[in-house]
Scaffold this motif. Structure first.
Motif, PDB file in Angstrom:
ATOM      1  N   TYR A  14      -9.613   7.560  -0.873  1.00  0.00           N
ATOM      2  CA  TYR A  14      -9.028   8.488  -1.822  1.00  0.00           C
ATOM      3  C   TYR A  14     -10.156   9.373  -2.364  1.00  0.00           C
ATOM      4  O   TYR A  14     -11.285   9.238  -1.927  1.00  0.00           O
ATOM      5  CB  TYR A  14      -8.350   7.725  -2.968  1.00  0.00           C
ATOM      6  N   GLY A  24      -2.078   1.326  -0.777  1.00  0.00           N
ATOM      7  CA  GLY A  24      -1.822   0.620  -2.024  1.00  0.00           C
ATOM      8  C   GLY A  24      -1.211   1.473  -3.116  1.00  0.00           C
ATOM      9  O   GLY A  24      -0.757   0.954  -4.124  1.00  0.00           O
ATOM     10  N   ARG A  25      -1.222   2.783  -2.935  1.00  0.00           N
ATOM     11  CA  ARG A  25      -0.626   3.672  -3.938  1.00  0.00           C
ATOM     12  C   ARG A  25      -0.336   5.034  -3.311  1.00  0.00           C
ATOM     13  O   ARG A  25      -0.906   5.397  -2.292  1.00  0.00           O
ATOM     14  CB  ARG A  25      -1.544   3.825  -5.142  1.00  0.00           C
ATOM     15  N   GLU A  68       1.739   4.216   0.736  1.00  0.00           N
ATOM     16  CA  GLU A  68       1.899   3.202  -0.305  1.00  0.00           C
ATOM     17  C   GLU A  68       1.578   1.801   0.221  1.00  0.00           C
ATOM     18  O   GLU A  68       0.875   1.026  -0.433  1.00  0.00           O
ATOM     19  CB  GLU A  68       3.312   3.244  -0.871  1.00  0.00           C
ATOM     20  N   LYS A  97      -1.134   8.354  -3.736  1.00  0.00           N
ATOM     21  CA  LYS A  97      -2.065   9.283  -4.364  1.00  0.00           C
ATOM     22  C   LYS A  97      -2.702  10.093  -3.246  1.00  0.00           C
ATOM     23  O   LYS A  97      -3.139   9.527  -2.237  1.00  0.00           O
ATOM     24  CB  LYS A  97      -3.139   8.513  -5.139  1.00  0.00           C
TER      25      LYS A  97
END
Length: 119
Positions: free
Chosen positions: A105, A86-87, A82, A89
């Motif tokens: 990603y 940034g996330r 995260e 996923k």
């Protein structure tokens, strides 16, 4: 719904185990070079995620030993993903080159990267 997800995840893992791809055969020296290059990579993933399975199968086909970091089972890896990417996923490939970190990603992009770098 949770049971269906769990069941589908187990089926994905079972089929992956049964139909596991063969790895690329290299000389010991070439494999050592690949292993050294792979030390700069880490794959953030969930064990039963179908897109993560796709990436792990590509890793096996290329005989690349990348550190796997289960972001579902480890709160530390989840937090790293995260904060760094940034996330939360998955799959997400962490690539460190010359002290700079890039987060990739999308399973298709990761597979293409592996094929380009390790074929």
């Amino acid at each position: 719904m949770k049971f269906v997800r769990w069941l589908l995840g187990r089926l994905i893992l079972l089929f992956n185990f049964i139909f596991s791809p063969k790895g690329l055969k290299r000389s010991d020296q070439d494999q050592q070079a690949v292993d050294e290059k792979a030390k700069t990579l880490a794959l953030y993933q969930f064990e039963a995620c179908p897109f993560c399975v796709k990436v792990r199968r590509a890793m096996k086909r290329q005989s690349v030993n990348i550190e796997l970091r289960d972001a579902k089972a480890s709160s530390q890896y989840r937090k790293e993903l995260e904060l760094g990417g940034g996330r939360v996923k998955v799959p997400c490939l962490r690539i460190e080159i010359d002290g700079k970190v890039k987060w990739m990603y999308e399973s298709s992009d990761i597979v293409a990267y592996l094929e380009k770098e390790f074929a």
